[in-house]
Design a protein around this motif. Sequence first.
Motif, short mmCIF file in Angstrom:
data_model
loop_
_atom_site.label_atom_id
_atom_site.label_comp_id
_atom_site.label_asym_id
_atom_site.label_seq_id
_atom_site.Cartn_x
_atom_site.Cartn_y
_atom_site.Cartn_z
N ARG A 158 0.84 -1.21 0.00
CA ARG A 158 0.00 0.00 0.00
C ARG A 158 0.87 1.25 0.00
O ARG A 158 0.62 2.19 -0.74
CB ARG A 158 -0.89 -0.04 1.24
CG ARG A 158 -1.96 0.96 1.30
CD ARG A 158 -3.07 0.58 0.38
NE ARG A 158 -4.20 1.42 0.71
CZ ARG A 158 -5.40 1.18 0.35
NH1 ARG A 158 -5.67 0.11 -0.34
NH2 ARG A 158 -6.36 1.98 0.66
N LYS A 159 1.90 1.26 0.83
CA LYS A 159 2.80 2.40 0.91
C LYS A 159 3.52 2.62 -0.41
O LYS A 159 3.61 3.75 -0.90
CB LYS A 159 3.81 2.18 2.03
CG LYS A 159 4.80 3.29 2.17
CD LYS A 159 5.79 3.00 3.27
CE LYS A 159 6.85 4.08 3.34
NZ LYS A 159 7.88 3.77 4.33
N ASN A 160 4.03 1.56 -1.01
CA ASN A 160 4.74 1.69 -2.28
C ASN A 160 3.84 2.19 -3.39
O ASN A 160 4.26 3.01 -4.22
CB ASN A 160 5.36 0.35 -2.69
CG ASN A 160 6.57 0.01 -1.89
OD1 ASN A 160 7.25 0.89 -1.37
ND2 ASN A 160 6.85 -1.26 -1.77
N GLU A 161 2.61 1.74 -3.43
CA GLU A 161 1.69 2.15 -4.47
C GLU A 161 1.26 3.60 -4.31
O GLU A 161 1.07 4.30 -5.30
CB GLU A 161 0.46 1.27 -4.48
CG GLU A 161 0.73 -0.13 -4.99
CD GLU A 161 -0.49 -1.02 -4.93
OE1 GLU A 161 -1.53 -0.59 -4.38
OE2 GLU A 161 -0.41 -2.15 -5.42
N LEU A 162 1.10 4.06 -3.09
CA LEU A 162 0.55 5.40 -2.87
C LEU A 162 1.61 6.48 -2.62
O LEU A 162 1.50 7.58 -3.14
CB LEU A 162 -0.42 5.38 -1.69
CG LEU A 162 -1.71 4.61 -1.94
CD1 LEU A 162 -2.53 4.54 -0.67
CD2 LEU A 162 -2.52 5.27 -3.04
N THR A 163 2.60 6.19 -1.83
CA THR A 163 3.51 7.26 -1.42
C THR A 163 4.70 7.45 -2.34
O THR A 163 5.25 8.53 -2.42
CB THR A 163 4.03 7.05 0.01
OG1 THR A 163 4.73 5.82 0.07
CG2 THR A 163 2.89 7.06 1.01
N ALA A 177 -7.44 8.98 -0.75
CA ALA A 177 -6.89 7.96 -1.65
C ALA A 177 -6.83 6.60 -0.98
O ALA A 177 -7.06 5.57 -1.62
CB ALA A 177 -5.51 8.38 -2.12
N ILE A 178 -6.54 6.56 0.30
CA ILE A 178 -6.41 5.30 1.01
C ILE A 178 -7.76 4.70 1.35
O ILE A 178 -8.02 3.53 1.11
CB ILE A 178 -5.59 5.49 2.30
CG1 ILE A 178 -4.15 5.85 1.94
CG2 ILE A 178 -5.63 4.26 3.18
CD1 ILE A 178 -3.31 6.30 3.11
N PHE A 179 -8.64 5.50 1.89
CA PHE A 179 -9.91 5.00 2.41
C PHE A 179 -11.10 5.21 1.48
O PHE A 179 -12.20 4.77 1.78
CB PHE A 179 -10.22 5.61 3.78
CG PHE A 179 -9.18 5.27 4.81
CD1 PHE A 179 -9.08 3.99 5.30
CD2 PHE A 179 -8.30 6.23 5.25
CE1 PHE A 179 -8.11 3.67 6.25
CE2 PHE A 179 -7.34 5.93 6.19
CZ PHE A 179 -7.25 4.65 6.68
N GLY A 180 -10.88 5.92 0.40
CA GLY A 180 -11.93 6.11 -0.60
C GLY A 180 -12.85 7.17 -0.28
O GLY A 180 -13.77 7.60 0.00
N SER A 218 -2.04 17.30 0.58
CA SER A 218 -2.55 17.45 1.95
C SER A 218 -2.80 16.08 2.57
O SER A 218 -2.88 15.07 1.86
CB SER A 218 -3.86 18.25 1.96
OG SER A 218 -4.89 17.49 1.35
N ARG A 219 -2.93 16.06 3.86
CA ARG A 219 -3.25 14.82 4.57
C ARG A 219 -4.63 14.33 4.18
O ARG A 219 -4.86 13.13 4.05
CB ARG A 219 -3.18 15.07 6.07
CG ARG A 219 -3.40 13.83 6.88
CD ARG A 219 -3.22 14.13 8.32
NE ARG A 219 -1.79 14.21 8.59
CZ ARG A 219 -1.20 13.68 9.63
NH1 ARG A 219 -1.91 13.09 10.55
NH2 ARG A 219 0.09 13.75 9.81
N ALA A 220 -5.55 15.25 3.96
CA ALA A 220 -6.91 14.87 3.57
C ALA A 220 -6.92 14.16 2.22
O ALA A 220 -7.67 13.20 2.03
CB ALA A 220 -7.81 16.10 3.53
N ALA A 221 -6.12 14.62 1.27
CA ALA A 221 -6.04 13.98 -0.04
C ALA A 221 -5.49 12.56 0.07
O ALA A 221 -5.98 11.64 -0.59
CB ALA A 221 -5.20 14.81 -0.99
N ALA A 222 -4.47 12.39 0.89
CA ALA A 222 -3.90 11.06 1.10
C ALA A 222 -4.92 10.15 1.76
O ALA A 222 -5.08 8.99 1.38
CB ALA A 222 -2.63 11.16 1.94
N ARG A 223 -5.63 10.66 2.76
CA ARG A 223 -6.64 9.85 3.45
C ARG A 223 -7.74 9.42 2.48
O ARG A 223 -8.20 8.28 2.52
CB ARG A 223 -7.22 10.65 4.61
CG ARG A 223 -8.24 9.87 5.43
CD ARG A 223 -8.81 10.71 6.55
NE ARG A 223 -7.80 11.15 7.48
CZ ARG A 223 -7.39 10.44 8.54
NH1 ARG A 223 -7.92 9.28 8.79
NH2 ARG A 223 -6.47 10.93 9.33
#
Length: 50
Positions: A28-33, A47-50, A40-45
């Motif tokens: 998950r980390k490799n695919e996203l980060t 992407a992870i949780f939909g 922003s943290r909200a954008a990352a959240r």
Amino acid sequence: MEFGVRLSACRTGQCWDNALAESFFATRKNELTDARPWPSRAAARTAIFG
């Protein structure tokens, strides 16, 4: 169990006890980060949780 999954019965400190969870989060980390920085943290959240 509904999905045929058994919980680990290993003792504390067994290196393979968390292998599945660690593999999942590493992927998950490799695919996203590694692909791009997040604005922003909200954008990352999102992407992870939909």
